[in-house]
Write an enzyme that holds these catalytic residues in place. Structure first.
Site, PDB file in Angstrom:
ATOM      1  CG  ASN A  11     -18.025  13.895  20.561  1.00 16.58           C
ATOM      2  OD1 ASN A  11     -17.579  12.960  19.895  1.00 16.58           O
ATOM      3  ND2 ASN A  11     -17.530  15.112  20.483  1.00 16.58           N
ATOM      4  CG  HIS A  24     -15.687  12.805  12.574  1.00 14.63           C
ATOM      5  ND1 HIS A  24     -15.044  13.934  13.040  1.00 14.63           N
ATOM      6  CD2 HIS A  24     -15.555  12.828  11.223  1.00 14.63           C
ATOM      7  CE1 HIS A  24     -14.530  14.590  12.001  1.00 14.63           C
ATOM      8  NE2 HIS A  24     -14.824  13.942  10.887  1.00 14.63           N
TER       9      HIS A  24
HETATM   10  P1  TYD Z   1     -13.415  19.087  17.120  1.00 20.61           P
HETATM   11  O1  TYD Z   1     -12.946  18.824  15.737  1.00 20.61           O
HETATM   12  O2  TYD Z   1     -13.166  20.427  17.748  1.00 20.61           O
HETATM   13  O3  TYD Z   1     -15.002  18.812  17.265  1.00 20.61           O
HETATM   14  P2  TYD Z   1     -16.039  18.043  16.346  1.00 20.61           P
HETATM   15  O4  TYD Z   1     -15.823  16.562  16.575  1.00 20.61           O
HETATM   16  O5  TYD Z   1     -17.382  18.485  16.859  1.00 20.61           O
HETATM   17  O6  TYD Z   1     -15.772  18.447  14.940  1.00 20.61           O
HETATM   18  O7  TYD Z   1     -12.762  18.003  18.111  1.00 20.61           O
HETATM   19  C1  TYD Z   1     -12.583  16.681  17.698  1.00 20.61           C
HETATM   20  C2  TYD Z   1     -12.840  15.781  18.846  1.00 20.61           C
HETATM   21  O8  TYD Z   1     -11.897  16.032  19.897  1.00 20.61           O
HETATM   22  C3  TYD Z   1     -14.189  15.979  19.499  1.00 20.61           C
HETATM   23  O9  TYD Z   1     -15.221  15.293  18.822  1.00 20.61           O
HETATM   24  C4  TYD Z   1     -13.959  15.455  20.883  1.00 20.61           C
HETATM   25  C5  TYD Z   1     -12.503  15.790  21.164  1.00 20.61           C
HETATM   26  N1  TYD Z   1     -12.389  16.969  22.028  1.00 20.61           N
HETATM   27  C6  TYD Z   1     -12.083  16.801  23.364  1.00 20.61           C
HETATM   28  O10 TYD Z   1     -11.903  15.664  23.830  1.00 20.61           O
HETATM   29  N2  TYD Z   1     -11.960  17.895  24.175  1.00 20.61           N
HETATM   30  C7  TYD Z   1     -12.155  19.170  23.695  1.00 20.61           C
HETATM   31  O11 TYD Z   1     -12.049  20.154  24.470  1.00 20.61           O
HETATM   32  C8  TYD Z   1     -12.487  19.338  22.298  1.00 20.61           C
HETATM   33  C9  TYD Z   1     -12.714  20.713  21.727  1.00 20.61           C
HETATM   34  C10 TYD Z   1     -12.575  18.213  21.502  1.00 20.61           C
END
Ligand code: TYD
Length: 160
Positions: free
Chosen positions: A122, A125
């Protein structure tokens, strides 16, 4: 640091362009969004993230089933880590970055504009809270790597 204009305390947050974002040459566009919004860059470096830093950074997720895959992905190339400073920068950055799951991310957000379907790729961060930001900045940067400076237009980017 403190805004010399209105004396409120500016927040700082950790933003990191993840390996897919670097591979896809999105670093410039992501930096541009934060500059354009009026935030101030106070730290910037490129690194292949050591495993111990990754496990500390994502320590709250270590029991999740996706954790090994997340570490593998975060080690699949270099990361560009940044510290941005400004009024309410933590929350504003979360909005600019968008929903964790690219499929849910709004158009106009980094993830909504640049990522497709795969949740763990994605692009970027952003720290999720003020406490989280302070913890992460200390993990990723030494004090010497952060630059205290006053931007010439700060009277326009502060609250008052
Ligand atoms: P998280 O801290 O929940 O999200 P964010 O980056 O939006 O703060 O999760 C950290 C990373 O973990 C997220 O960017 C992508 C990965 N991830 C997965 O691969 N699968 C999942 O189901 C979730 C919730 C996160």
């Amino acid at each position: 640091s403190v805004c010399l204009h209105c004396l409120t305390l500016w927040e700082r947050t950790l933003i990191a362009v993840k390996p897919d974002g670097v591979h896809r040459r999105l670093v410039g566009q992501i930096i541009q969004r934060f500059e354009q919004r009026g935030f101030k860059l106070v730290g910037l470096k490129m690194l292949k993230v050591p495993e111990d830093l990754l496990t500390q950074h994502y320590c709250q997720l270590r029991s999740k089933p996706f954790f090994p895959r997340l570490l593998e992905y975060m080690s699949s190339g270099p990361v560009v880590a940044m510290v941005w400073e400004g009024h309410k920068v933590v929350q504003a950055s979360r909005v600019m970055v968008g929903h964790t799951n690219p499929a849910e991310a709004q158009a106009g957000t980094v993830r909504g504009d640049f990522s497709v379907l795969i949740i763990y790729r994605n692009v970027v961060h952003a720290s999720d809270s003020l406490e989280g930001a302070q913890r992460e900045i200390q993990l990723w940067f030494t004090g010497k790597e952060l630059v205290n400076w006053d931007c010439c237009d700060q009277s326009f980017t502060c609250e008052l």
